[in-house]
Scaffold this motif. Sequence first.
Motif, PDB file in Angstrom:
ATOM      1  N   VAL A 155       0.831  -1.199   0.000  1.00  0.00           N
ATOM      2  CA  VAL A 155       0.000   0.000   0.000  1.00  0.00           C
ATOM      3  C   VAL A 155       0.873   1.260   0.000  1.00  0.00           C
ATOM      4  N   GLU A 156       2.043   1.216   0.604  1.00  0.00           N
ATOM      5  CA  GLU A 156       2.947   2.364   0.566  1.00  0.00           C
ATOM      6  C   GLU A 156       3.427   2.622  -0.864  1.00  0.00           C
ATOM      7  N   SER A 157       3.743   1.552  -1.601  1.00  0.00           N
ATOM      8  CA  SER A 157       4.137   1.698  -2.997  1.00  0.00           C
ATOM      9  C   SER A 157       2.981   2.251  -3.830  1.00  0.00           C
ATOM     10  N   PHE A 158       1.778   1.747  -3.566  1.00  0.00           N
ATOM     11  CA  PHE A 158       0.602   2.255  -4.269  1.00  0.00           C
ATOM     12  C   PHE A 158       0.411   3.738  -3.997  1.00  0.00           C
ATOM     13  N   ASP A 164       1.946  10.671  -7.144  1.00  0.00           N
ATOM     14  CA  ASP A 164       2.608  11.208  -8.333  1.00  0.00           C
ATOM     15  C   ASP A 164       1.643  11.415  -9.493  1.00  0.00           C
ATOM     16  N   GLU A 165       0.724  10.470  -9.681  1.00  0.00           N
ATOM     17  CA  GLU A 165      -0.086  10.445 -10.904  1.00  0.00           C
ATOM     18  C   GLU A 165      -1.470  11.063 -10.739  1.00  0.00           C
ATOM     19  N   CYS A 166      -1.869  11.339  -9.511  1.00  0.00           N
ATOM     20  CA  CYS A 166      -3.198  11.907  -9.304  1.00  0.00           C
ATOM     21  C   CYS A 166      -3.159  13.111  -8.361  1.00  0.00           C
ATOM     22  N   LEU A 167      -2.841  12.881  -7.103  1.00  0.00           N
ATOM     23  CA  LEU A 167      -2.956  13.955  -6.113  1.00  0.00           C
ATOM     24  C   LEU A 167      -2.031  15.133  -6.416  1.00  0.00           C
ATOM     25  N   ALA A 168      -0.838  14.865  -6.939  1.00  0.00           N
ATOM     26  CA  ALA A 168       0.100  15.948  -7.238  1.00  0.00           C
ATOM     27  C   ALA A 168      -0.269  16.700  -8.512  1.00  0.00           C
ATOM     28  N   VAL A 180     -15.024  12.048  -7.577  1.00  0.00           N
ATOM     29  CA  VAL A 180     -15.157  11.671  -8.986  1.00  0.00           C
ATOM     30  C   VAL A 180     -13.790  11.463  -9.635  1.00  0.00           C
ATOM     31  N   VAL A 181     -12.869  12.410  -9.426  1.00  0.00           N
ATOM     32  CA  VAL A 181     -11.554  12.340 -10.055  1.00  0.00           C
ATOM     33  C   VAL A 181     -10.761  11.138  -9.529  1.00  0.00           C
ATOM     34  N   ILE A 182     -10.808  10.927  -8.230  1.00  0.00           N
ATOM     35  CA  ILE A 182     -10.037   9.833  -7.625  1.00  0.00           C
ATOM     36  C   ILE A 182     -10.601   8.479  -8.032  1.00  0.00           C
ATOM     37  N   GLU A 183     -11.917   8.346  -8.114  1.00  0.00           N
ATOM     38  CA  GLU A 183     -12.500   7.078  -8.571  1.00  0.00           C
ATOM     39  C   GLU A 183     -12.139   6.818 -10.033  1.00  0.00           C
ATOM     40  N   SER A 184     -12.117   7.861 -10.868  1.00  0.00           N
ATOM     41  CA  SER A 184     -11.708   7.702 -12.262  1.00  0.00           C
ATOM     42  C   SER A 184     -10.267   7.215 -12.348  1.00  0.00           C
ATOM     43  N   TRP A 185      -9.382   7.779 -11.505  1.00  0.00           N
ATOM     44  CA  TRP A 185      -7.991   7.329 -11.496  1.00  0.00           C
ATOM     45  C   TRP A 185      -7.894   5.875 -11.019  1.00  0.00           C
ATOM     46  N   ARG A 186      -8.686   5.490 -10.043  1.00  0.00           N
ATOM     47  CA  ARG A 186      -8.663   4.096  -9.556  1.00  0.00           C
ATOM     48  C   ARG A 186      -9.021   3.124 -10.679  1.00  0.00           C
ATOM     49  N   GLN A 187     -10.040   3.471 -11.459  1.00  0.00           N
ATOM     50  CA  GLN A 187     -10.422   2.603 -12.571  1.00  0.00           C
ATOM     51  C   GLN A 187      -9.288   2.495 -13.589  1.00  0.00           C
ATOM     52  N   LYS A 188      -8.646   3.618 -13.872  1.00  0.00           N
ATOM     53  CA  LYS A 188      -7.521   3.605 -14.811  1.00  0.00           C
ATOM     54  C   LYS A 188      -6.387   2.754 -14.255  1.00  0.00           C
TER      55      LYS A 188
END
Length: 233
Positions: A155-158, A164-168, A180-188
């Motif tokens: 989970v730390e690696s995740f 890097d790829e979403c929150l930043a 909405v944005v975070i769920e979209s990133w999870r699906q990706k």
Amino acid sequence: MITRLLRQEGWQVNFKRIYRIWKREGLKVPVKKVKKRRLGDRSGAIGRRRAERPNHVWSVDFIFDRTVNGRSLKVLSLIDEFTRECIALEVNRKFTGDDLVTLLVDLFAIRGRPQFIRSDNVPEFISKRVREFLDLIDVGTSYIEPGSPWENAYVESFHSRFRDECLACEEFATLAEAEVVIESWRQKYNHRRPHSGLDGLTPAEFASQWAASIPLPPWKLPTAKFVTQSGPS
């Protein structure tokens, strides 16, 4: 990862060329480092209970961010350590043990129960409500040692990828927008992002291939149906 994503879209490219372009354009290039192999340490939590199949060990942790007005966001991450699937990214202003139990009830109904859940010792995860619930349904707990985040390494690696790829990269005006944005990133992440630890497969592809490789037990095999036709007497 970028090379694999381009190949998914039909580009015929090789890693070295992508690396040269990536470096020339001043994009982020990983720096080679000599690291200690914490996962190989049999004295750590990972070594004591390594995931051997889907739904064997889930790991859970929190990561934090803010909306543009400065109010905090608390994101609960839940990972299947074997398939690397992100089972949930639940976003809220705060979480309680009751909130975690409610989420787990829904996830168990969809995916089935894990054998163990690995976490650190924050109050939400060690609360009496959570421990009683997991005991009731026979799900074991695997708490890491205080101050030892490497014992929850998956989970730390995740979280590093998620940051890097979403929150930043995103500013959230509201809690609803963050959801909405975070769920979209999870699906990706689950369905499109190749994972180096899975030989370039996405977590969803790896989970699907694993399920297809496991033979069905005899009582689940399809049985032939015979239809008898009687002729005229």
